[in-house]
Motif scaffolding. Structure first.
Motif, PDB file in Angstrom:
ATOM      1  N   VAL A   1      11.076 -32.073  11.757  1.00  0.00           N
ATOM      2  CA  VAL A   1      10.647 -32.872  12.904  1.00  0.00           C
ATOM      3  C   VAL A   1       9.144 -33.129  12.796  1.00  0.00           C
ATOM      4  O   VAL A   1       8.370 -32.247  12.445  1.00  0.00           O
ATOM      5  CB  VAL A   1      10.989 -32.146  14.231  1.00  0.00           C
ATOM      6  CG1 VAL A   1      10.303 -30.804  14.315  1.00  0.00           C
ATOM      7  CG2 VAL A   1      10.642 -33.000  15.422  1.00  0.00           C
ATOM      8  N   PRO A   2       8.677 -34.366  13.051  1.00  0.00           N
ATOM      9  CA  PRO A   2       7.243 -34.683  12.915  1.00  0.00           C
ATOM     10  C   PRO A   2       6.379 -33.857  13.855  1.00  0.00           C
ATOM     11  O   PRO A   2       6.741 -33.591  15.002  1.00  0.00           O
ATOM     12  CB  PRO A   2       7.185 -36.173  13.282  1.00  0.00           C
ATOM     13  CG  PRO A   2       8.561 -36.692  13.033  1.00  0.00           C
ATOM     14  CD  PRO A   2       9.484 -35.559  13.368  1.00  0.00           C
TER      15      PRO A   2
ATOM     16  N   ALA B   1       8.013 -25.935  22.260  1.00  0.00           N
ATOM     17  CA  ALA B   1       8.406 -27.307  21.951  1.00  0.00           C
ATOM     18  C   ALA B   1       8.931 -27.413  20.525  1.00  0.00           C
ATOM     19  O   ALA B   1       9.936 -28.094  20.263  1.00  0.00           O
ATOM     20  CB  ALA B   1       7.217 -28.254  22.150  1.00  0.00           C
ATOM     21  N   ALA B   2       8.256 -26.737  19.585  1.00  0.00           N
ATOM     22  CA  ALA B   2       8.705 -26.769  18.192  1.00  0.00           C
ATOM     23  C   ALA B   2      10.089 -26.154  18.067  1.00  0.00           C
ATOM     24  O   ALA B   2      10.948 -26.664  17.337  1.00  0.00           O
ATOM     25  CB  ALA B   2       7.707 -26.016  17.315  1.00  0.00           C
ATOM     26  N   ARG B   3      10.320 -25.081  18.781  1.00  0.00           N
ATOM     27  CA  ARG B   3      11.636 -24.419  18.746  1.00  0.00           C
ATOM     28  C   ARG B   3      12.724 -25.353  19.259  1.00  0.00           C
ATOM     29  O   ARG B   3      13.787 -25.492  18.648  1.00  0.00           O
ATOM     30  CB  ARG B   3      11.559 -23.151  19.580  1.00  0.00           C
ATOM     31  CG  ARG B   3      12.826 -22.345  19.631  1.00  0.00           C
ATOM     32  CD  ARG B   3      12.516 -21.053  20.360  1.00  0.00           C
ATOM     33  NE  ARG B   3      13.702 -20.341  20.739  1.00  0.00           N
ATOM     34  CZ  ARG B   3      13.672 -19.201  21.399  1.00  0.00           C
ATOM     35  NH1 ARG B   3      12.532 -18.654  21.717  1.00  0.00           N
ATOM     36  NH2 ARG B   3      14.792 -18.595  21.723  1.00  0.00           N
ATOM     37  N   GLU B   4      12.476 -26.023  20.380  1.00  0.00           N
ATOM     38  CA  GLU B   4      13.454 -26.963  20.927  1.00  0.00           C
ATOM     39  C   GLU B   4      13.749 -28.085  19.941  1.00  0.00           C
ATOM     40  O   GLU B   4      14.915 -28.468  19.730  1.00  0.00           O
ATOM     41  CB  GLU B   4      12.922 -27.559  22.230  1.00  0.00           C
ATOM     42  CG  GLU B   4      12.833 -26.593  23.392  1.00  0.00           C
ATOM     43  CD  GLU B   4      12.128 -27.210  24.586  1.00  0.00           C
ATOM     44  OE1 GLU B   4      11.777 -28.409  24.505  1.00  0.00           O
ATOM     45  OE2 GLU B   4      11.938 -26.507  25.595  1.00  0.00           O
ATOM     46  N   MET B   5      12.712 -28.621  19.337  1.00  0.00           N
ATOM     47  CA  MET B   5      12.890 -29.785  18.488  1.00  0.00           C
ATOM     48  C   MET B   5      13.507 -29.439  17.144  1.00  0.00           C
ATOM     49  O   MET B   5      14.231 -30.247  16.551  1.00  0.00           O
ATOM     50  CB  MET B   5      11.556 -30.508  18.310  1.00  0.00           C
ATOM     51  CG  MET B   5      10.995 -31.015  19.634  1.00  0.00           C
ATOM     52  SD  MET B   5       9.838 -32.376  19.474  1.00  0.00           S
ATOM     53  CE  MET B   5      10.971 -33.728  19.127  1.00  0.00           C
ATOM     54  N   VAL B   6      13.257 -28.218  16.657  1.00  0.00           N
ATOM     55  CA  VAL B   6      13.931 -27.772  15.440  1.00  0.00           C
ATOM     56  C   VAL B   6      15.433 -27.655  15.693  1.00  0.00           C
ATOM     57  O   VAL B   6      16.257 -28.027  14.857  1.00  0.00           O
ATOM     58  CB  VAL B   6      13.335 -26.439  14.954  1.00  0.00           C
ATOM     59  CG1 VAL B   6      14.243 -25.760  13.940  1.00  0.00           C
ATOM     60  CG2 VAL B   6      11.957 -26.666  14.345  1.00  0.00           C
TER      61      VAL B   6
ATOM     62  N   ALA C   1       3.868 -32.228  19.297  1.00  0.00           N
ATOM     63  CA  ALA C   1       2.711 -32.292  20.194  1.00  0.00           C
ATOM     64  C   ALA C   1       3.059 -33.037  21.473  1.00  0.00           C
ATOM     65  O   ALA C   1       2.696 -32.611  22.579  1.00  0.00           O
ATOM     66  CB  ALA C   1       1.540 -32.974  19.478  1.00  0.00           C
ATOM     67  N   ARG C   2       3.791 -34.137  21.327  1.00  0.00           N
ATOM     68  CA  ARG C   2       4.165 -34.933  22.504  1.00  0.00           C
ATOM     69  C   ARG C   2       5.077 -34.120  23.425  1.00  0.00           C
ATOM     70  O   ARG C   2       4.900 -34.126  24.646  1.00  0.00           O
ATOM     71  CB  ARG C   2       4.860 -36.219  22.056  1.00  0.00           C
ATOM     72  CG  ARG C   2       5.105 -37.211  23.185  1.00  0.00           C
ATOM     73  CD  ARG C   2       5.662 -38.522  22.668  1.00  0.00           C
ATOM     74  NE  ARG C   2       4.713 -39.190  21.782  1.00  0.00           N
ATOM     75  CZ  ARG C   2       4.873 -39.372  20.481  1.00  0.00           C
ATOM     76  NH1 ARG C   2       5.978 -38.931  19.880  1.00  0.00           N
ATOM     77  NH2 ARG C   2       3.975 -39.984  19.757  1.00  0.00           N
ATOM     78  N   ARG C   3       6.043 -33.405  22.847  1.00  0.00           N
ATOM     79  CA  ARG C   3       6.954 -32.585  23.659  1.00  0.00           C
ATOM     80  C   ARG C   3       6.180 -31.477  24.374  1.00  0.00           C
ATOM     81  O   ARG C   3       6.493 -31.134  25.522  1.00  0.00           O
ATOM     82  CB  ARG C   3       8.032 -31.984  22.758  1.00  0.00           C
ATOM     83  CG  ARG C   3       8.998 -30.996  23.449  1.00  0.00           C
ATOM     84  CD  ARG C   3       9.976 -31.696  24.371  1.00  0.00           C
ATOM     85  NE  ARG C   3      10.877 -32.566  23.667  1.00  0.00           N
ATOM     86  CZ  ARG C   3      12.072 -32.213  23.191  1.00  0.00           C
ATOM     87  NH1 ARG C   3      12.512 -30.978  23.368  1.00  0.00           N
ATOM     88  NH2 ARG C   3      12.835 -33.091  22.563  1.00  0.00           N
ATOM     89  N   ALA C   4       5.172 -30.922  23.698  1.00  0.00           N
ATOM     90  CA  ALA C   4       4.388 -29.834  24.293  1.00  0.00           C
ATOM     91  C   ALA C   4       3.378 -30.338  25.316  1.00  0.00           C
ATOM     92  O   ALA C   4       2.815 -29.542  26.077  1.00  0.00           O
ATOM     93  CB  ALA C   4       3.661 -29.061  23.198  1.00  0.00           C
TER      94      ALA C   4
END
Length: 224
Positions: A46-47, A34-39, A52-55
């Protein structure tokens, strides 16, 4: 202690470190993904609660696995690097088995590295990011060896022009796969592989022109 007492003393065993539970490992993998996608989508700032919500986990779960943003981002970088290294090692195996397939293996490697969004790592490697962490240095060495290994096999087979170095390849990958902030073309990703193919055609022998300047090495990129 006497020999008799020693014979009856309880045996000592090293303390076993419990393995992480399967659900904990899955959560960790989901957080990194999720962190990779959002970066890629929003940049390195990204907050954490959005990650956490994406994951699909709570904030407490994120911080149970990663002490802070820096640790999480380091694992994102390592995840991408490990995937690209695996693609490079596969390409080397293909080229070793059939030297005539060496440039095709290079093409496959470059397109696979683009799909890993390696260019999205650039913002994370700026100020404030610990580029000298031992895990990152080890992964970097493996990535460089893999990239240079793929190119060397294509060069030895007479398929890759001689005035190209690994840094040239990484510059192209970074530029073509790095998100462009503020652009209106949100669907620009669909053109990445098309333009990579144009770039790769320019790496083949015989060369159509003489390149200006010197080949860009990976050491050049580190000092830039």
């Amino acid at each position: 202690m006497s020999a008799a007492a020693s014979a009856h003393a309880p045996a000592t065993h090293p303390r076993r470190v419990p393995k992480p539970r399967a659900d904990a490992l899955r959560n960790r993998e989901r957080i990194v993904a999720a962190a990779r996608e959002m970066v890629v989508e929003h940049g390195a700032e990204v907050p954490m609660d959005e990650i956490a919500r994406r994951a699909g986990v709570g904030n407490a779960t994120v911080y149970r696995h990663f002490a802070d943003r820096a640790e999480l981002l380091r694992h994102v970088v390592l995840s991408v690097m490990d995937s690209v290294i695996a693609h490079a090692e596969h390409a080397i195996a293909v080229a070793d088995a059939d030297p005539d397939a060496s440039f095709g293996a290079l093409r496959t490697f470059v397109h696979a590295a683009a799909d890993e969004r390696i260019g999205a790592l650039c913002p994370m490697l700026s100020s404030g990011f610990d580029k000298d962490h031992p895990d990152l240095l080890a992964a970097r060495d493996r990535l460089e060896a893999g990239t240079e290994g793929v190119m060397e096999r294509a060069r030895a087979a007479g398929k890759l022009r001689a005035d190209i170095a690994a840094g040239d390849l990484m510059v192209a990958l970074s530029q073509l796969t790095r998100p462009l902030p503020g652009i209106a073309c949100l669907d620009i990703d669909r053109f990445v592989h098309r333009h990579l193919q144009l770039f790769l055609d320019g790496l083949m022998t015989p060369a159509r022109s003489e390149l200006p300047g010197e080949p860009a090495t990976l050491e050049d990129l580190r000092q830039a």
